[in-house]
Design a protein around this motif. Sequence first.
Motif, mmCIF file in Angstrom:
data_model
loop_
_atom_site.group_PDB
_atom_site.id
_atom_site.type_symbol
_atom_site.label_atom_id
_atom_site.label_comp_id
_atom_site.label_asym_id
_atom_site.label_seq_id
_atom_site.Cartn_x
_atom_site.Cartn_y
_atom_site.Cartn_z
ATOM 1 N N GLU A 358 0.456 -0.930 -0.064
ATOM 2 C CA GLU A 358 -0.099 -0.016 0.351
ATOM 3 C C GLU A 358 0.829 1.711 0.089
ATOM 4 O OE1 GLU A 358 -2.787 -0.566 -0.377
ATOM 5 O OE2 GLU A 358 -2.883 -2.987 0.379
ATOM 6 N N ALA A 359 0.230 2.479 -0.223
ATOM 7 C CA ALA A 359 1.016 4.209 0.665
ATOM 8 C C ALA A 359 1.246 3.826 1.684
ATOM 9 C CB ALA A 359 -0.117 4.918 -0.057
ATOM 10 N N LEU A 360 2.850 4.304 1.326
ATOM 11 C CA LEU A 360 3.732 4.440 2.562
ATOM 12 C C LEU A 360 2.608 5.534 3.701
ATOM 13 C CD1 LEU A 360 7.131 4.246 0.133
ATOM 14 C CD2 LEU A 360 5.969 2.420 1.491
ATOM 15 N N PRO A 361 3.305 5.601 4.596
ATOM 16 C CA PRO A 361 2.864 6.429 5.526
ATOM 17 C C PRO A 361 3.838 7.362 5.764
ATOM 18 C CG PRO A 361 2.098 4.229 6.899
ATOM 19 C CD PRO A 361 2.893 3.572 5.321
ATOM 20 N N ASP A 362 3.119 8.574 6.392
ATOM 21 C CA ASP A 362 4.494 9.985 5.909
ATOM 22 C C ASP A 362 5.340 9.957 7.605
ATOM 23 O OD1 ASP A 362 5.338 12.187 4.994
ATOM 24 O OD2 ASP A 362 4.329 13.097 6.526
ATOM 25 N N TRP A 363 5.262 8.964 8.251
ATOM 26 C CA TRP A 363 5.961 8.623 9.647
ATOM 27 C C TRP A 363 6.880 8.046 9.307
ATOM 28 C CZ3 TRP A 363 6.518 5.028 11.761
ATOM 29 C CH2 TRP A 363 6.087 3.733 12.882
ATOM 30 N N LEU A 364 6.891 7.208 8.121
ATOM 31 C CA LEU A 364 7.209 6.446 7.985
ATOM 32 C C LEU A 364 9.273 6.771 8.131
ATOM 33 C CD1 LEU A 364 6.508 2.973 5.690
ATOM 34 C CD2 LEU A 364 6.781 3.005 8.294
ATOM 35 N N PRO A 365 10.618 5.638 8.683
ATOM 36 C CA PRO A 365 11.812 6.520 8.338
ATOM 37 C C PRO A 365 12.671 6.207 7.494
ATOM 38 C CG PRO A 365 11.449 4.940 9.772
ATOM 39 C CD PRO A 365 10.091 4.589 9.375
ATOM 40 N N ALA A 719 -6.104 5.637 -3.815
ATOM 41 C CA ALA A 719 -5.561 7.352 -4.981
ATOM 42 C C ALA A 719 -4.100 7.646 -4.632
ATOM 43 C CB ALA A 719 -6.115 8.410 -5.264
ATOM 44 N N GLY A 720 -4.381 7.029 -3.219
ATOM 45 C CA GLY A 720 -2.465 6.657 -2.247
ATOM 46 C C GLY A 720 -2.426 7.856 -2.016
ATOM 47 N N LEU A 721 -3.091 8.610 -1.565
ATOM 48 C CA LEU A 721 -3.042 9.715 -1.051
ATOM 49 C C LEU A 721 -3.367 9.631 0.345
ATOM 50 C CD1 LEU A 721 -5.604 12.326 -3.267
ATOM 51 C CD2 LEU A 721 -2.645 12.390 -2.961
ATOM 52 N N ILE A 722 -3.912 8.423 1.177
ATOM 53 C CA ILE A 722 -4.082 8.672 2.957
ATOM 54 C C ILE A 722 -4.026 6.785 2.477
ATOM 55 C CG2 ILE A 722 -5.706 10.019 3.066
ATOM 56 C CD1 ILE A 722 -8.098 7.978 3.465
ATOM 57 N N THR A 723 -3.613 6.349 4.370
ATOM 58 C CA THR A 723 -3.170 4.810 4.163
ATOM 59 C C THR A 723 -3.923 4.781 5.298
ATOM 60 O OG1 THR A 723 -1.680 3.378 4.226
ATOM 61 C CG2 THR A 723 -0.740 5.287 4.929
ATOM 62 N N PRO A 724 -4.584 3.457 6.557
ATOM 63 C CA PRO A 724 -5.048 3.591 6.560
ATOM 64 C C PRO A 724 -4.288 2.927 7.933
ATOM 65 C CG PRO A 724 -5.672 1.616 5.141
ATOM 66 C CD PRO A 724 -4.465 2.809 4.933
ATOM 67 N N ALA A 725 -4.688 3.029 8.812
ATOM 68 C CA ALA A 725 -3.239 2.699 10.200
ATOM 69 C C ALA A 725 -4.596 2.022 11.336
ATOM 70 C CB ALA A 725 -2.465 3.261 9.875
ATOM 71 N N ARG A 726 -3.481 1.324 12.467
ATOM 72 C CA ARG A 726 -4.138 0.656 13.864
ATOM 73 C C ARG A 726 -3.337 1.692 15.124
ATOM 74 N NH1 ARG A 726 -8.706 -0.955 14.419
ATOM 75 N NH2 ARG A 726 -10.231 -2.074 12.243
ATOM 76 N N GLY A 729 -5.934 0.003 18.267
ATOM 77 C CA GLY A 729 -7.084 -0.797 18.096
ATOM 78 C C GLY A 729 -8.059 -0.369 17.453
ATOM 79 N N THR A 730 -7.478 1.363 17.746
ATOM 80 C CA THR A 730 -8.889 1.738 16.499
ATOM 81 C C THR A 730 -8.315 2.283 15.582
ATOM 82 O OG1 THR A 730 -9.524 3.272 18.626
ATOM 83 C CG2 THR A 730 -9.523 4.278 16.645
ATOM 84 N N ARG A 731 -8.647 2.336 14.237
ATOM 85 C CA ARG A 731 -8.384 2.603 12.805
ATOM 86 C C ARG A 731 -8.310 4.479 12.770
ATOM 87 N NH1 ARG A 731 -12.069 1.010 7.877
ATOM 88 N NH2 ARG A 731 -11.812 -1.467 9.446
ATOM 89 N N ILE A 732 -7.122 4.781 11.886
ATOM 90 C CA ILE A 732 -6.718 5.779 11.565
ATOM 91 C C ILE A 732 -5.904 5.805 10.709
ATOM 92 C CG2 ILE A 732 -6.117 6.695 14.167
ATOM 93 C CD1 ILE A 732 -3.561 6.258 13.304
ATOM 94 N N TYR A 733 -5.969 7.138 9.967
ATOM 95 C CA TYR A 733 -6.096 7.082 9.399
ATOM 96 C C TYR A 733 -4.691 7.981 8.814
ATOM 97 C CZ TYR A 733 -10.080 4.627 7.553
ATOM 98 O OH TYR A 733 -10.697 3.701 6.822
ATOM 99 N N LEU A 734 -3.468 8.177 7.751
ATOM 100 C CA LEU A 734 -2.018 8.468 8.345
ATOM 101 C C LEU A 734 -2.659 9.101 6.749
ATOM 102 C CD1 LEU A 734 -0.285 6.101 9.350
ATOM 103 C CD2 LEU A 734 -0.946 8.101 10.390
ATOM 104 N N PRO A 735 -1.789 10.677 6.352
ATOM 105 C CA PRO A 735 -0.753 11.601 4.875
ATOM 106 C C PRO A 735 -0.178 10.026 4.403
ATOM 107 C CG PRO A 735 -0.049 12.597 7.422
ATOM 108 C CD PRO A 735 -1.029 11.558 7.880
#
Length: 760
Positions: A358-365, A719-726, A729-735
């Motif tokens: 999937e798309a890469l979360p913005d916080w990834l090192p 479209a690769g503009l947001i990516t899901p995360a947890r 246990g709560t679903r969040i969406y990341l840039p």
Amino acid sequence: MPADEKQQEESEFEAEVLRISRALFAQENEFQGSTYIGTAERDGVFVGPDSVTIVECTVSRHKNKAEKDGKKLQEACLAMARQNPFKSIKGFFVTRDEPTADQRTVIKGFGRPLIACSFAQLRSQLVDSLRYLELRASYPFGSAREPSSGDYSDLKPYVAVDPVESGTSESFSIDRVAQQVADGRSVLLYGDYGAGKSMFLRELYQRLAKDHRRNPFRPFPILLNLRDHQGQVLPVEALERHARAIGFPTPSQLVRAWRSGDVTLILDGFDEIATPGWIGRMSAMRDIRRRSVELVRRFCEESRASTSIVLAGRAHFFDSEREMRNALGVRDNSLFLMAGEPTEEQTKKILNAYGWHEALPDWLPSRPLLLSYLGSSSALYGSTEGTFGRSAGEGWHMMLDRIAEREASMEVGVDGFTVRRVLERLATQARRSSDGLGPISQDELTSVFQSVCGYAPDEGSYQLLQRLPGLGAMDSVDGSRRFVDVSLADAARAGDVVACVLDPNTDSPLLELTDSVACLDEVGVDVAATRLEAEGIASSGGSYSSAIAFQRRGVSDAVIGDIIRVAARLWPEDEPRTSISLHEIELRGFSLTADAKSYDWLSFQNCLIQELDLTDHSGYALPHFQNCLIGQMTGVAGWSALQADRFVDCEVAQFDAQMSTAKGILALKTTPMNKVLLTILKKIYAQRGTGRKESALFRGLDTRHRELVPEAVQRLTGAGLITPARSSGTRIYLPVRGMASRVRRILQAPQSSTDSILDD
């Protein structure tokens, strides 16, 4: 083949045969070689204390060449036997390729002491290079391991991340570096932790080994893990220990091959060799470091000029490049390379190997090692609900543990928990600086270690302190260090904040932070919230009580602000029993949470806030701001949208454009779906790195627009503009990393934007 090329080929082959023969038969006199016996010239004659060896070599595969050279060898052996009656005599007919059956038969017909052999067979008398390569492949290559299992043999496919040349920033591919080494040039590869140095050397080794198998005239690579050679200073001893470690049966062969210039030497981890006898003399830092790499320096000094030497380690182990050059004894013509960072495409390849597509979360090192940690630990995907990531807090909390465990594995006697506590305490110490990154003096390094461990560092622990991940050299004069990885520093700062919330009566180093200090950024707040939630015993009441107690004891309001922001993140609906006022602190960002009931209990006075995010504000009471300078007010278009009594003598450098606010977006003359898409992008990209809870995406929308949120989220994810995360246990969406500029262009001119994500 033209005559001149054929002659050059024969000359090069003869030179190589003579080089090997000298190493085998003339160790006492390496200047022996071609000579005359009577009136006939012989390719090589080597007279030793107990033996005489005569060599004839050829690239020809014809029978008549064997007949001619065999006769010359026989005559030479008889002549030397008469001159040296008490020495053994041998004659070698050496061919470039395996001798033909006819050639062997001819030489055998001359009888003893003549022997027909190939160059590879002759060379194996010096060193069985193919056996070495076979055994070395089953031994670890530095720190190159599969993070999930620690396996050093079954690694994911190598993703080439090209290093760059120091000074020019020119990129060097693995093939180009291999060619430089093959041409006789030495290389120094340096970089911070987790940059992929050992993986690069492993790949380079494999390329050089493959070249040697195809062409036995080329040197074969020997790769030493320098951490295996603590306390050693003599190259001969190091090579013999290395041979025994991999199970090579004749250690002396490696020594002979090295001395003869028959190898390419690769030394990994010059920062991992402990200093024998160190007793804490901080005034002799450079001398200590110089002595710690004496083995490396001797290898450079004692190797033949034609031997390529490849060195690798962490640059910040030294105070400067000049000190590194001098201490290691690096050759003048060496190629200096800095480990590079992976591109977006390379990052995707690394994560694809672990199942992340999937798309890469913005916080990834960006470091390959940290990406591997995340992938191998399932930090980027779940096994039951599809492919989900983690929040920045959960990801960095896990990575700090893995980083600390990795460092501890290099030093006997220090565990991963201790290494993490040292890093966290140093990050707290660095908060005294304006940017929160340092400097940290050598004395502070030692005192922090002693405060955490209860004893002064020994020689091994000292080496650990010099190469701590995320720290780099700041001043070459005093040897001070500073954090060079901003996110790692921020994540590490959270450790002492968590400790003081869990036990406000502890003797915390935060008590010493009474002046202006750096605050936690979003990653630090997220890590602290993750850890406190995992503990399960923290509460809003306890957290706010800790903040009030620390403020009464004179602790910097920056620390109080950290505790408040963490508590508001975990328990947004709860409030402290008494009001809290923060004075003269600087925040990169302050975000109001969507679930809060009121911030009437909180006030800021004489503070600098780079960004005040009111995107999720839904009408509840704002904090009080007096004499504050706010750089960016996100989510509102001007003073008229604010509660006037909450801002006294404050200055805002920039508000959001009217059409970029939530109300402005909903008032646009565009489709309902576009309004929802724009609102979601605004919410997710307004908060740096940490994203938004799924429930927050519905807030501020009427029923008609809320119904469109699931479809909008699906479209933005596709479209690769947001990516899901947890997160817990709560679903969040990341840039998504690399998409901020695109989203900014969309939000700045939503009605004229031609971006494909929007409906026409």
